[in-house]
Write an enzyme that holds these catalytic residues in place. Structure first.
Site, PDB file in Angstrom:
ATOM      1  N   ASP A 202       0.831  -1.206   0.000  1.00 46.72           N
ATOM      2  CA  ASP A 202       0.000   0.000   0.000  1.00 46.72           C
ATOM      3  C   ASP A 202       0.870   1.263   0.000  1.00 46.72           C
ATOM      4  O   ASP A 202       1.881   1.319   0.704  1.00 46.72           O
ATOM      5  CB  ASP A 202      -0.874  -0.029   1.267  1.00 46.72           C
ATOM      6  CG  ASP A 202      -1.938   1.051   1.270  1.00 46.72           C
ATOM      7  OD1 ASP A 202      -2.766   1.067   0.346  1.00 46.72           O
ATOM      8  OD2 ASP A 202      -1.946   1.880   2.202  1.00 46.72           O
ATOM      9  N   GLU A 251      14.203 -15.446   0.514  1.00 47.71           N
ATOM     10  CA  GLU A 251      14.512 -16.546   1.449  1.00 47.71           C
ATOM     11  C   GLU A 251      13.538 -17.705   1.241  1.00 47.71           C
ATOM     12  O   GLU A 251      13.733 -18.793   1.775  1.00 47.71           O
ATOM     13  CB  GLU A 251      14.348 -16.066   2.913  1.00 47.71           C
ATOM     14  CG  GLU A 251      15.463 -15.139   3.396  1.00 47.71           C
ATOM     15  CD  GLU A 251      15.086 -14.416   4.701  1.00 47.71           C
ATOM     16  OE1 GLU A 251      14.068 -14.795   5.340  1.00 47.71           O
ATOM     17  OE2 GLU A 251      15.799 -13.470   5.050  1.00 47.71           O
TER      18      GLU A 251
HETATM   19  C1  BGC Z   1      -5.541   2.252  -0.429  1.00 52.48           C
HETATM   20  C2  BGC Z   1      -6.698   3.055   0.047  1.00 52.48           C
HETATM   21  C3  BGC Z   1      -6.315   3.661   1.385  1.00 52.48           C
HETATM   22  C4  BGC Z   1      -4.995   4.424   1.305  1.00 52.48           C
HETATM   23  C5  BGC Z   1      -4.423   4.679   2.645  1.00 52.48           C
HETATM   24  C6  BGC Z   1      -4.531   3.352  -0.660  1.00 52.48           C
HETATM   25  O1  BGC Z   1      -3.881   3.535  -1.679  1.00 52.48           O
HETATM   26  O2  BGC Z   1      -5.781   1.522  -1.593  1.00 52.48           O
HETATM   27  O3  BGC Z   1      -7.864   2.311   0.147  1.00 52.48           O
HETATM   28  O4  BGC Z   1      -7.314   4.549   1.783  1.00 52.48           O
HETATM   29  O5  BGC Z   1      -4.034   3.689   0.600  1.00 52.48           O
HETATM   30  O6  BGC Z   1      -3.960   3.497   3.220  1.00 52.48           O
END
Ligand code: BGC
Length: 559
Positions: A202, A251
């Site tokens: 993310d 790993e």
């Molecule tokens: C996720 C979102 C989230 C954000 C903050 C993003 O890119 O896909 O759903 O709100 O990151 O974590």
């Protein structure tokens, strides 16, 4: 085992709270997913990407993580997680989990410790705390704004401020701190040891930060391009984090894969995340941002296939996910509806009143675009429900909205309609209080309201009908498995004229997409699948491909 399994995989994104609710509390859970593995198998996906399932107060749909090594009790237990991994693997499906390293939640034990500790303490150093400006430090360190609206700094009782790009509940971690780095390496091992095959990372480009003194204003910050000079986005040092991660991934046998969520425009910069010594693959959101337009699709496909040469990775294709308006709706926005004809990222996170949506047209185009996507070399990331042709749910009453973006941008000039409309629990059956999302005698209704039209888009309604959207996805995925060969594509310039886009793949597989409104002649070959019924000749004349339709054909090698 095949270490390259991800290169041309079809990955199905599950937003767990909205997929299937086995225990009837209105929230989807791991047991629900386990009960639907047969469905995923029949659909023919290669992998599942599971959005956050960790304990969370849901300030941002689970992307506010309280504990990176546990399961939200409303969703299940670690034992159920292990059962899910085993059941998916048994079905031949790989599992990718979401990892959220840029920020924890404010309920995470580290943040609680930081709040209880003095300014300058090691506990505060795991996050980004600063003194404020002006008398008594009462002004934030900068005027930067959060991506979800409102300020990016929040003051704590002793007067310091902490930084958050997203909600107040998502304090940003300090990746210069060795303890933060070590903790995440252990977290990756924790899940990899449990059998997880990969990670979706993310906000992958945001981890490394360097705030100049004095801090630039928000206006100045917005003018600094992402990359080495940006204080916050896509700095070079972020790669040193992923080099460490890569050593952990390697790993394992097969090495764990990872895909970066990056919104970087420069091909060279994006390729850095997709390199084998980094995360290995990066999302390309270009198709998702494009109009339903042959020329745009061709440009994007060409440039992305060129770009993978920079990284040695494979390309990724995405039309929908949990953050954007579903493609069946985006393509149905009326150009006269005061929207810029469905263009660009200005509205991918935005919406439109129901009156501006032509659902029939949107679905037709969505099906056509999907068959283009699935014919491309590289991996395709599908979002739950798109295989049913689901459109965005509009008109969710304010009091039932959950997305912080909706609430925090209300006073903006262009408020967001938020992301709840693509996160409504899936319809499995034609009828019942939650269309089969939960048991019929559930104590609680689905956590977001489902509209009546879900009945016709339910798995039950579409299952037996090969011409349904579900039927089309199943057939296309089956064919893709059979026909997937080398990672190359050849444009058919004879056919790619005007609104038509045509390309072949190794093994005599031809994809012809008509992005226009008028029918075009069907080339010779055996029709494998079509996103809409073809126009068959009456007494004479060749068959034709109607407007907004894609066809796959099997052609002779020598054609
Ligand atoms: C996720 C979102 C989230 C954000 C903050 C993003 O890119 O896909 O759903 O709100 O990151 O974590």
């Amino acid at each position: 085992m095949d270490a390259d399994w991800w290169r041309q995989a079809v990955v199905y994104q599950i937003y767990p709270r909205s997929f299937a609710d086995a225990n009837g509390d209105g929230i989807g859970d791991l047991a629900g997913i386990i009960s639907r593995i047969g469905y995923l198998e029949q659909l023919g996906v290669d992998a599942v990407w599971l959005s956050p399932f960790y304990p969370s107060a849901l300030a941002d749909g689970g992307y506010d993580v309280d504990d990176y090594r546990d399961v939200d009790p409303r969703i299940g237990t670690l034992e159920q997680f292990d059962a899910l991994v085993a059941a998916l693997h048994e079905a031949g499906i790989w599992l990718i989990v979401d990892i959220v390293p840029n920020h924890s939640s404010n309920r995470h034990r580290w943040f609680q410790e930081a709040l209880a500790s003095a300014p300058g303490s090691p506990a505060r150093d795991r996050y980004i705390f600063r003194d404020g400006l002006g008398a008594g430090g009462s002004r934030p360190p900068s005027d930067w704004t959060s991506q979800f609206g409102g300020p990016a700094w929040t003051r704590v009782p002793d007067g310091q401020w902490y930084f958050h790009t997203f909600t107040v509940e998502q304090p940003e971690l300090n990746w210069d701190n060795p303890e933060v780095r070590a903790e995440f390496l252990d977290t990756l091992r924790f899940w990899a040891d449990r059998g997880v095959d990969g990670f979706r990372v993310d906000v992958a480009a945001r981890l490394a930060k360097k705030f100049p003194e004095p801090m630039p204003s928000q206006a100045e910050l917005s003018r600094i391009p992402s990359g080495p000079d940006s204080p916050v986005y896509d700095r070079d040092e972020v790669q040193s984090i992923y080099a460490e991660w890569r050593r952990v991934f390697n790993e394992y046998d097969p090495p764990r894969m990872a895909v970066a969520e990056v919104w970087v425009n420069s091909p060279e910069r994006r390729a850095r995340y997709a390199r084998p010594e980094s995360l290995g693959q990066a999302f390309n959101f270009d198709l998702l941002k494009a109009d339903f337009d042959a020329e745009q699709f061709r440009r994007i496909v060409t440039s992305n296939l060129d770009q993978v040469k920079l990284s040695e990775s494979s390309s990724t294709w995405v039309l929908s996910n949990h953050d954007v308006v579903r493609h069946a709706t985006r393509y149905g926005l009326r150009p006269d509806g005061g929207r810029p004809g469905g263009r660009g990222d200005r509205w991918v996170n935005d919406g439109a009143p129901a009156s501006q949506i032509d659902r029939g047209l949107g679905l037709r185009r969505a099906r056509a675009a999907t068959l283009v996507e699935l014919a491309l070399p590289g991996s395709a990331y599908l979002y739950q429900g798109e295989e049913l042709g689901l459109g965005e749910v509009t008109g969710i009453p304010d009091e039932q909205r959950q997305d912080p973006k909706f609430w925090r941008t209300r006073d903006d000039e262009r408020p967001s309609v938020g992301r709840d409309g693509c996160r409504v629990p899936l319809p499995w059956t034609r009828s019942g209080p939650s269309f089969g999302f939960g048991p019929d005698d559930s104590a609680a209704g689905p956590h977001l309201p489902q509209p009546d039209w879900f009945a016709d888009c339910s798995v039950e309604a579409e299952s037996g009908d090969p011409s349904s959207t579900l039927g089309m996805y199943r057939r296309a995925l089956e064919l893709r498995r059979e026909m997937q060969g080398g990672e190359t594509l050849e444009w058919d310039d004879g056919l790619s004229v005007g609104d038509v886009l045509a390309f072949s793949r190794p093994g005599g597989w031809l994809c012809v997409a008509n992005f226009g409104d008028d029918p075009v002649p069907l080339p010779s070959g055996r029709v494998l699948v079509s996103s809409a019924p073809l126009i068959r000749p009456g007494t004479d004349g060749p068959a034709r491909i109607p407007g907004a339709c894609t066809v796959w054909l099997s052609i002779d090698a020598g054609r």
